[in-house]
Design a protein around this motif. Sequence first.
Motif, mmCIF file in Angstrom:
data_model
loop_
_atom_site.group_PDB
_atom_site.id
_atom_site.type_symbol
_atom_site.label_atom_id
_atom_site.label_comp_id
_atom_site.label_asym_id
_atom_site.label_seq_id
_atom_site.Cartn_x
_atom_site.Cartn_y
_atom_site.Cartn_z
ATOM 1 N N SER A 199 13.988 39.335 36.157
ATOM 2 C CA SER A 199 13.302 40.704 36.232
ATOM 3 C C SER A 199 13.508 41.147 37.811
ATOM 4 N N LYS A 200 13.841 40.328 38.562
ATOM 5 C CA LYS A 200 14.374 40.846 39.983
ATOM 6 C C LYS A 200 13.034 40.819 40.913
ATOM 7 N N GLN A 201 11.911 40.415 40.394
ATOM 8 C CA GLN A 201 10.525 40.446 41.206
ATOM 9 C C GLN A 201 10.727 39.368 42.338
ATOM 10 N N ILE A 202 11.886 38.466 42.083
ATOM 11 C CA ILE A 202 11.942 37.555 42.987
ATOM 12 C C ILE A 202 13.460 37.389 43.341
ATOM 13 N N SER A 203 13.987 37.369 44.503
ATOM 14 C CA SER A 203 15.491 37.426 44.719
ATOM 15 C C SER A 203 15.511 36.007 45.701
ATOM 16 N N ILE A 204 16.499 35.253 45.401
ATOM 17 C CA ILE A 204 16.703 33.922 46.256
ATOM 18 C C ILE A 204 17.823 34.233 47.275
ATOM 19 N N GLU A 205 17.225 33.797 48.236
ATOM 20 C CA GLU A 205 17.812 33.856 49.738
ATOM 21 C C GLU A 205 18.755 32.862 50.111
ATOM 22 N N ILE A 206 20.023 32.785 49.766
ATOM 23 C CA ILE A 206 20.719 31.273 50.164
ATOM 24 C C ILE A 206 21.250 31.977 51.570
ATOM 25 N N ASN A 207 20.698 31.421 52.649
ATOM 26 C CA ASN A 207 21.226 31.850 53.935
ATOM 27 C C ASN A 207 21.863 30.798 54.707
ATOM 28 N N GLN A 208 22.062 29.501 54.141
ATOM 29 C CA GLN A 208 23.134 28.682 54.538
ATOM 30 C C GLN A 208 23.694 27.849 53.471
ATOM 31 N N ARG A 209 25.070 27.708 53.780
ATOM 32 C CA ARG A 209 25.832 27.036 52.906
ATOM 33 C C ARG A 209 27.130 25.847 53.527
ATOM 34 N N TYR A 210 26.681 24.661 53.287
ATOM 35 C CA TYR A 210 27.493 23.727 53.861
ATOM 36 C C TYR A 210 28.446 22.855 52.807
ATOM 37 N N ALA A 211 29.301 22.403 53.251
ATOM 38 C CA ALA A 211 30.170 21.666 52.289
ATOM 39 C C ALA A 211 29.441 20.236 52.326
ATOM 40 N N LEU A 212 29.775 19.632 51.203
ATOM 41 C CA LEU A 212 28.972 18.467 50.839
ATOM 42 C C LEU A 212 29.250 17.493 51.798
ATOM 43 N N LYS A 213 30.466 17.343 52.238
ATOM 44 C CA LYS A 213 30.860 16.651 53.416
ATOM 45 C C LYS A 213 29.958 16.663 54.874
ATOM 46 N N ASP A 214 29.567 17.746 54.826
ATOM 47 C CA ASP A 214 28.799 18.357 56.266
ATOM 48 C C ASP A 214 27.169 18.356 56.012
ATOM 49 N N VAL A 215 27.060 17.527 55.093
ATOM 50 C CA VAL A 215 25.474 17.332 54.885
ATOM 51 C C VAL A 215 24.696 16.809 56.244
ATOM 52 N N GLU B 45 15.769 19.977 59.809
ATOM 53 C CA GLU B 45 14.857 19.367 60.747
ATOM 54 C C GLU B 45 14.606 20.016 61.860
ATOM 55 N N GLY B 46 15.651 20.735 62.473
ATOM 56 C CA GLY B 46 15.429 21.402 63.808
ATOM 57 C C GLY B 46 14.972 22.671 63.738
ATOM 58 N N ARG B 47 14.460 23.070 62.346
ATOM 59 C CA ARG B 47 13.990 24.415 62.175
ATOM 60 C C ARG B 47 14.848 25.581 62.519
ATOM 61 N N ARG B 48 16.206 25.231 62.221
ATOM 62 C CA ARG B 48 17.275 26.281 62.445
ATOM 63 C C ARG B 48 17.736 27.111 61.346
ATOM 64 N N THR B 49 16.908 26.666 59.968
ATOM 65 C CA THR B 49 17.389 27.486 58.699
ATOM 66 C C THR B 49 16.320 28.221 58.259
ATOM 67 N N THR B 50 16.701 29.326 57.438
ATOM 68 C CA THR B 50 15.858 30.175 56.784
ATOM 69 C C THR B 50 16.188 30.267 55.285
ATOM 70 N N GLY B 51 15.058 30.654 54.567
ATOM 71 C CA GLY B 51 15.582 30.778 53.069
ATOM 72 C C GLY B 51 16.137 29.580 52.641
ATOM 73 N N SER B 52 16.776 29.496 51.522
ATOM 74 C CA SER B 52 17.271 28.231 50.740
ATOM 75 C C SER B 52 18.805 27.834 51.439
ATOM 76 N N THR B 53 19.040 26.552 51.063
ATOM 77 C CA THR B 53 20.437 25.937 51.647
ATOM 78 C C THR B 53 20.942 25.352 50.411
ATOM 79 N N ILE B 54 22.112 25.677 50.319
ATOM 80 C CA ILE B 54 22.913 24.806 49.399
ATOM 81 C C ILE B 54 24.126 23.974 49.821
ATOM 82 N N LEU B 55 24.593 23.139 49.152
ATOM 83 C CA LEU B 55 25.640 22.155 49.395
ATOM 84 C C LEU B 55 26.826 22.391 48.457
ATOM 85 N N VAL B 56 28.015 22.683 49.012
ATOM 86 C CA VAL B 56 29.136 23.046 47.818
ATOM 87 C C VAL B 56 29.815 21.763 47.846
ATOM 88 N N PRO B 57 29.878 21.101 46.638
ATOM 89 C CA PRO B 57 30.874 20.089 46.038
ATOM 90 C C PRO B 57 32.290 20.173 46.602
#
Length: 324
Positions: A288-304, A312-324
């Motif tokens: 319903s677009k009442q919530i928008s998911i903010e993916i502000n960081q993407r990392y390759a799985l190998k760079d986890v 842990e360093g508080r350098r991220t905002t919103g959500s983060t995903i790993l790309v297999p």
Amino acid sequence: MAKAIRINKTGGPEVMEYVDVEVGEPGQGEVRIRHGAVGLNFIDCYFRSGLYPQPLPGGLGQEAAGTIEAVGPGVTDFKVGDRVAYAGRPNGAYAEERVMPADILVKLPDSISFDTAAAMMLQGMTVQYLLRQTYQVKAGDTILFHAAAGGIGLIACQWARALGANLIGTVSSDEKAALAKQHGAAHVINYKTENFVERVKEITGGKGVPVVYDSIGKDTFTGSLDCLRPRGMMVSFGNASGPVAPFGASELASRGSLFLTRPSLGNYISTREELNATAGDLFAMVESKQISIEINQRYALKDVGQAHADLEGRRTTGSTILVP
């Protein structure tokens, strides 16, 4: 063979190894999934560090979305080709493919991408149970939510706004304050430059709030109690700064007969009915677009390792995903 992250000992980000694993075929009640995207959450750091114990060697990650490639005996709710998402144990989502129990999966609506699903399942269902079940937030409530610019926080800002509530969010920078405001926070406190207890009392005319949602732990716990009105509820659902030190129950009595709960998602989605209802509520809010998911960081799985260090360093905002 597929690539996956494994740990043989607990410690810092360096203990995570990017290795080849034999995935195998699903057994009774299991399915094999090829992941399209994997979610990153602070609880993963707790398992990696040893704060939350698990058998070793082991995997990490509790959230992902992808496509079912094989179905084991006894599985009737899913079939090969289904788009699915999940959040919860067993650990092991940091992988290209995995075999896992079918009973924690939910079918993913076609309108929601794998990236969005992987970024929101654990965080979004957490917000659902916090705001709709642990304490039922209603229109007109003024609530306090720590880490308002994080993945859970940005979803909570939007959900609270949709409910007609006034969310006071705490953040660690002016940039994060602007982000929380943009997503619906009614008030934002930069705890690096302001005393959040004093500001909450100021905002509420000295009354305090009926509920505090605190995922920070050690550094904010006592202050959070001081923000509550009599008979208010302290919801401690994380330990980003470390575990809360032991304290006496009289601390709750002296502040006005406070309530304290330490909830976890697993206890709110322990049955198929609860899981479908919680996930369904989240899907409806996103569709319903009442919530928008903010993916502000993407990392390759190998760079986890870098992803964990940044989280842990508080350098991220919103959500983060790993790309297999």
